[in-house]
Write an enzyme that holds these catalytic residues in place. Sequence first.
Site, PDB file in Angstrom:
ATOM      1  N   MET A   9     104.045  12.976  34.854  1.00 51.15           N
ATOM      2  CA  MET A   9     103.061  12.386  33.877  1.00 51.15           C
ATOM      3  C   MET A   9     103.985  11.616  32.959  1.00 51.15           C
ATOM      4  O   MET A   9     104.815  11.833  32.265  1.00 51.15           O
ATOM      5  CB  MET A   9     102.556  13.470  32.993  1.00 51.15           C
ATOM      6  N   TYR A  49     106.668  16.365  32.318  1.00 53.78           N
ATOM      7  CA  TYR A  49     105.991  15.121  31.498  1.00 53.78           C
ATOM      8  C   TYR A  49     107.048  14.694  30.961  1.00 53.78           C
ATOM      9  O   TYR A  49     108.168  15.058  30.353  1.00 53.78           O
ATOM     10  CB  TYR A  49     105.406  16.106  30.368  1.00 53.78           C
ATOM     11  N   CYS A  50     106.899  13.071  30.682  1.00 50.66           N
ATOM     12  CA  CYS A  50     107.802  12.188  30.134  1.00 50.66           C
ATOM     13  C   CYS A  50     109.031  12.463  30.982  1.00 50.66           C
ATOM     14  O   CYS A  50     109.251  12.189  32.215  1.00 50.66           O
ATOM     15  CB  CYS A  50     108.119  12.359  28.940  1.00 50.66           C
ATOM     16  N   LEU A  51     110.283  12.601  30.420  1.00 55.63           N
ATOM     17  CA  LEU A  51     111.591  12.814  31.021  1.00 55.63           C
ATOM     18  C   LEU A  51     111.561  14.073  31.773  1.00 55.63           C
ATOM     19  O   LEU A  51     112.489  14.301  32.776  1.00 55.63           O
ATOM     20  CB  LEU A  51     112.670  12.729  29.868  1.00 55.63           C
TER      21      LEU A  51
END
Lengths: 150, 374
Positions: free
Chosen positions: B174, B149-151
């Site tokens: 994501m 998720y994200c980074l």
Amino acid sequence: MMLNACLNPFETQKKLFDAWEKNLATSMDRMMRKPEYMSLVSQQLGSTLKLRGMLREPVDATLKSLGLPNQDELQNLYKTVNDLESRMLDLEERLEDSEDARSAMAARMEAPPAPSAAPAKKARTKSAARATRSASTTTRKSPRSRKGGK
Amino acid sequence: MDAMPVLDLDGAAAGAADLTHFLSSLPDIQERYKAMEPRVGQTPRDMIYREHSVTVHRYRRDTPATVKTPFLLVYSLVNRAYVMDLLEGESFVEALLQRGLDVYLMEWGEPNRGQSHLTLGYYVKHYLHRAVRRVLRHAGTDKLTLAGYCLGGTLALLYSALDRGERVANLITMVTPIDGEHEGVLSWWSRPENLDVDQLVDSFGNIPAEFFASSFPWLVPTANMKKLRALYDRHEDPEFLDSLLALHMWGQDNTSFPGEVYREVMKQGYQENTLMKNGGWCLDGEWARLEDVRMPVLNLAASYDHLSVPESVACLSPLVGSDDCTEKSLPTGHLGIAFGKDARNQHTPDYWDEIASWVKDRDVAVRGDRHECH
């Protein structure tokens, strides 16, 4: 005849707030993308960091005079502890690997040898079923062998 | 002649009553906020790996998993990972468990000073690699589904590029920033003329949580006003109130960012835009090339995302070597894929269904039994 509009001050206030919030968000986004604004923020951050750097020398001197570790010394201590923890985990993994390998070898030794000749069709099917059952039993008994590190 | 407005006396009285009620409920809302902390991240779990600040937890299941490939979720380095399991009934982790997955969560934690010099390469090749091996051992499988998720998605992507399908069966990214030169404010801030990354990292070591706490709100400067407006309108809806307060609490709960990793993410990721320009990332002298990502990939962007703007996320497909790459932009915000039941995120359970069925369709054979090592 002209109809008079109904005015609800609370609903009007909400609409005003929403419009104001939307416009403010747009204006601020525009402002933050201006090079002049970012230049000022950058300068302020740069000055703060420079001041931080200038303070470090006298703080280090004070800590030294009090016999206390400075930031670099603490950092090195953390590195050492981290390194020790990692090495311990490496050793644990190696131990687990060798235990797995030993278990796998023991399981192979215990497994019955595969039939050498091919009997009649019906008998072959039964023997395959027995071998499958035996293999799955072995799998359940023995821990997983695991692939090594990268 | 123009019509003169007439005061809507009934409406005004109702509005005044609403305002009075809202003001009188503020102390209760404050109490509810204070009581929020023990309510977040409550899905039962066991830690299976800890090294320095990094941990991996496995979430307990009441029934055997119907999807045999374990699911390792890697969260970002900036905030706390409990947003993946924020509240009962609105938890991504809980939803994945209910959909038959065997879920593990990797948390980076608050880095100690000794981690400030560790590179992104170390984070990918050491921590994430060790986490993957621990999960495989615990689950008793050869392969897993890696989701970021994200980074966390960037780290999962780079790991998958180096892994070349040996351990990673499926990859899910994501709201993961890929194109560092998109038009988002974050990208603009991180330009070399606006941010002296070296000066920042050399001065702080790990970039303190306070730095993010003071700068992130400026990405959407009116966000708190919007929250207040929503609070005024829906303060009598306990479910909404809980979501809003839990999310607000999480938003204030930043962690420090490991210094050297920050330097690399800002310089290589944003300033050099290495994933787009070089098709990979140089990790401690070793190239993680996106063309080596050949396993099935699900890449999800969020249309209203102000942090990882959709243009920077939904551009992975032409870069990876996978023949099975699904890329989607969902109508939600940065956290909407993982959390939410409010007006904007009412479709979140649909996203969870989509992710779970994508994984189910790509479930791979399992090697054998689980190792219970609590």
